[in-house]
Design a protein around this motif. Structure first.
Motif, PDB file in Angstrom:
ATOM      1  N   LYS A  71       0.824  -1.211   0.000  1.00 42.59           N
ATOM      2  CA  LYS A  71       0.000   0.000   0.000  1.00 42.59           C
ATOM      3  C   LYS A  71       0.863   1.268   0.000  1.00 42.59           C
ATOM      4  O   LYS A  71       0.573   2.217  -0.735  1.00 42.59           O
ATOM      5  N   THR A  72       1.919   1.282   0.803  1.00 45.66           N
ATOM      6  CA  THR A  72       2.792   2.460   0.868  1.00 45.66           C
ATOM      7  C   THR A  72       3.465   2.726  -0.473  1.00 45.66           C
ATOM      8  O   THR A  72       3.540   3.874  -0.921  1.00 45.66           O
ATOM      9  N   GLU A  73       3.949   1.676  -1.109  1.00 43.05           N
ATOM     10  CA  GLU A  73       4.595   1.831  -2.410  1.00 43.05           C
ATOM     11  C   GLU A  73       3.589   2.308  -3.463  1.00 43.05           C
ATOM     12  O   GLU A  73       3.929   3.112  -4.332  1.00 43.05           O
ATOM     13  N   ASP A  97       3.043   6.023  -2.929  1.00 44.04           N
ATOM     14  CA  ASP A  97       4.202   6.753  -3.464  1.00 44.04           C
ATOM     15  C   ASP A  97       4.125   6.853  -4.990  1.00 44.04           C
ATOM     16  O   ASP A  97       4.367   7.920  -5.566  1.00 44.04           O
ATOM     17  N   ALA A  98       3.790   5.763  -5.654  1.00 50.73           N
ATOM     18  CA  ALA A  98       3.707   5.752  -7.115  1.00 50.73           C
ATOM     19  C   ALA A  98       2.567   6.638  -7.609  1.00 50.73           C
ATOM     20  O   ALA A  98       2.726   7.370  -8.591  1.00 50.73           O
ATOM     21  N   MET A  99       1.423   6.577  -6.929  1.00 51.41           N
ATOM     22  CA  MET A  99       0.285   7.422  -7.313  1.00 51.41           C
ATOM     23  C   MET A  99       0.638   8.904  -7.175  1.00 51.41           C
ATOM     24  O   MET A  99       0.321   9.713  -8.055  1.00 51.41           O
ATOM     25  N   ALA A 100       1.305   9.250  -6.093  1.00 48.84           N
ATOM     26  CA  ALA A 100       1.694  10.646  -5.864  1.00 48.84           C
ATOM     27  C   ALA A 100       2.657  11.127  -6.940  1.00 48.84           C
ATOM     28  O   ALA A 100       2.509  12.234  -7.471  1.00 48.84           O
ATOM     29  N   ALA A 101       3.620  10.289  -7.286  1.00 44.26           N
ATOM     30  CA  ALA A 101       4.603  10.660  -8.307  1.00 44.26           C
ATOM     31  C   ALA A 101       3.948  10.794  -9.677  1.00 44.26           C
ATOM     32  O   ALA A 101       4.208  11.757 -10.409  1.00 44.26           O
ATOM     33  N   ASP A 102       3.095   9.843 -10.048  1.00 41.26           N
ATOM     34  CA  ASP A 102       2.446   9.869 -11.357  1.00 41.26           C
ATOM     35  C   ASP A 102       1.499  11.044 -11.525  1.00 41.26           C
ATOM     36  O   ASP A 102       1.419  11.638 -12.596  1.00 41.26           O
ATOM     37  N   ALA A 124      -2.406  13.381  -0.217  1.00 40.71           N
ATOM     38  CA  ALA A 124      -3.547  13.422  -1.137  1.00 40.71           C
ATOM     39  C   ALA A 124      -3.724  12.066  -1.827  1.00 40.71           C
ATOM     40  O   ALA A 124      -4.859  11.607  -2.014  1.00 40.71           O
ATOM     41  N   ALA A 125      -2.612  11.439  -2.197  1.00 43.82           N
ATOM     42  CA  ALA A 125      -2.686  10.121  -2.837  1.00 43.82           C
ATOM     43  C   ALA A 125      -3.246   9.090  -1.864  1.00 43.82           C
ATOM     44  O   ALA A 125      -4.081   8.259  -2.242  1.00 43.82           O
ATOM     45  N   GLU A 129      -7.620   5.545  -0.146  1.00 46.52           N
ATOM     46  CA  GLU A 129      -8.528   5.109   0.916  1.00 46.52           C
ATOM     47  C   GLU A 129      -9.985   5.360   0.542  1.00 46.52           C
ATOM     48  O   GLU A 129     -10.859   4.567   0.870  1.00 46.52           O
ATOM     49  N   SER A 130     -10.252   6.456  -0.171  1.00 49.61           N
ATOM     50  CA  SER A 130     -11.603   6.733  -0.645  1.00 49.61           C
ATOM     51  C   SER A 130     -12.043   5.674  -1.642  1.00 49.61           C
ATOM     52  O   SER A 130     -13.161   5.148  -1.574  1.00 49.61           O
ATOM     53  N   PHE A 131     -11.166   5.335  -2.578  1.00 49.09           N
ATOM     54  CA  PHE A 131     -11.469   4.306  -3.570  1.00 49.09           C
ATOM     55  C   PHE A 131     -11.777   2.974  -2.890  1.00 49.09           C
ATOM     56  O   PHE A 131     -12.789   2.337  -3.167  1.00 49.09           O
TER      57      PHE A 131
END
Length: 90
Positions: free
Chosen positions: A3-5, A8-13, A20-21, A26-28
């Motif tokens: 989940k942490t990785e 991190d990937a969502m935030a970077a992309d 925010a990511a 968590e909302s999804f």
């Protein structure tokens, strides 16, 4: 990937903060969970779909003793990969 990785990937992309990511992920997950609890099916075209299926009560065996046990009925979540996801991993 855990989940942490993934966060991190969502935030970077997306060019957003990790906070925010995390909130988006968590909302999804919360919305998928609540939909499945209501018995609805969740479908993301190309990625896959989640659904709930009822598993009936059945007899099983304790592997260490060989003794017959009763396994209770329960609901299970099923995921079926979409065509695009299937092509991506092959």
């Amino acid at each position: 990937m855990n989940k942490t990785e993934l966060i991190d990937a969502m935030a970077a992309d997306a060019g957003i903060t990790k906070a925010a990511a995390k909130k988006s992920l968590e909302s999804f997950l919360g919305n998928v969970e609540s939909s499945l609890k209501k018995g609805d099916r969740v479908s993301l075209v190309g990625f896959g779909s989640w659904s709930v299926s009822k598993r009936n009560a059945r007899e099983g065996r304790n592997p260490s003793t060989g003794k017959t046990i009763q396994i209770a009925a329960k609901n299970v979540v099923k995921f079926k990969a979409g065509a695009d996801l299937g092509k991506a991993v092959n």
